[in-house]
Design an enzyme around this catalytic site. Sequence first.
Site, PDB file in Angstrom:
ATOM      1  N   HIS A   6       0.875  -1.202   0.035  1.00  0.00           N
ATOM      2  CA  HIS A   6      -0.207  -0.039  -0.109  1.00  0.00           C
ATOM      3  C   HIS A   6       0.943   1.244   0.050  1.00  0.00           C
ATOM      4  O   HIS A   6       1.929   1.343   0.544  1.00  0.00           O
ATOM      5  CB  HIS A   6      -1.054   0.202   1.171  1.00  0.00           C
ATOM      6  N   GLU A  52      -4.296   2.504   3.620  1.00  0.00           N
ATOM      7  CA  GLU A  52      -4.500   1.227   4.718  1.00  0.00           C
ATOM      8  C   GLU A  52      -4.534   2.221   6.227  1.00  0.00           C
ATOM      9  O   GLU A  52      -5.188   1.760   7.096  1.00  0.00           O
ATOM     10  CB  GLU A  52      -3.213   0.393   4.605  1.00  0.00           C
ATOM     11  N   GLU A  53      -3.620   2.870   6.539  1.00  0.00           N
ATOM     12  CA  GLU A  53      -3.474   3.617   7.784  1.00  0.00           C
ATOM     13  C   GLU A  53      -4.690   4.651   8.283  1.00  0.00           C
ATOM     14  O   GLU A  53      -4.916   4.369   9.739  1.00  0.00           O
ATOM     15  CB  GLU A  53      -2.199   4.670   7.849  1.00  0.00           C
ATOM     16  N   HIS A 148       6.832   4.976  10.593  1.00  0.00           N
ATOM     17  CA  HIS A 148       6.233   6.221  10.889  1.00  0.00           C
ATOM     18  C   HIS A 148       7.141   7.372  11.789  1.00  0.00           C
ATOM     19  O   HIS A 148       6.920   7.887  12.559  1.00  0.00           O
ATOM     20  CB  HIS A 148       5.064   5.958  12.032  1.00  0.00           C
TER      21      HIS A 148
END
Length: 179
Positions: A6, A52-53, A148
Amino acid sequence: MVIGGHIDSWDVGDGSTDDGGGCMMAIEAAALLKELGLVPRRTIRVVLFTNEENGLRGGKAYHAAHGKEKHVAAIEADTGSGAPRGFGISGTPEEVAAVQRFAPLFEGLGASVLEAGGGGADISPLTKDGVLSLGLHPDASAYFDLHHSPADTFDKIDPDHLERNAAAMALMAFVLAER
């Protein structure tokens, strides 16, 4: 047969580890099969999911558009780009055992660990429908050092690891598409 990763890059880094590397693995897996002239009995579709997140919208949109189609399996890469280890497999006990029989094929790539329990968030709607689902499992020991963070940049990707993960994904996709 679906393979993919993704694209989010919504965080402070450029998203190379989460999950640009997974996208490149899927693209390279398809390119590798094409370059080798390997045409499986079933179609291998590369999907670059999005978001996705923050809501899994890409996985849900793919499922809404293609969920009724027959999928023999789905593979997702979403655990960074470390050295390949193997795959996690979600399916019936019989399906998991059938895939585990292929472990010797992956030894040369360092990806012969084929264990129960796998898949990924983006392919989870297909998994819920009973589609055999696999998650590519690279070495994730440094994944959360980058994930992240501002350090999640392209210079952290080892080309050899990326290539071997792509080769493992290509081999698994081919085997499953031929099954």
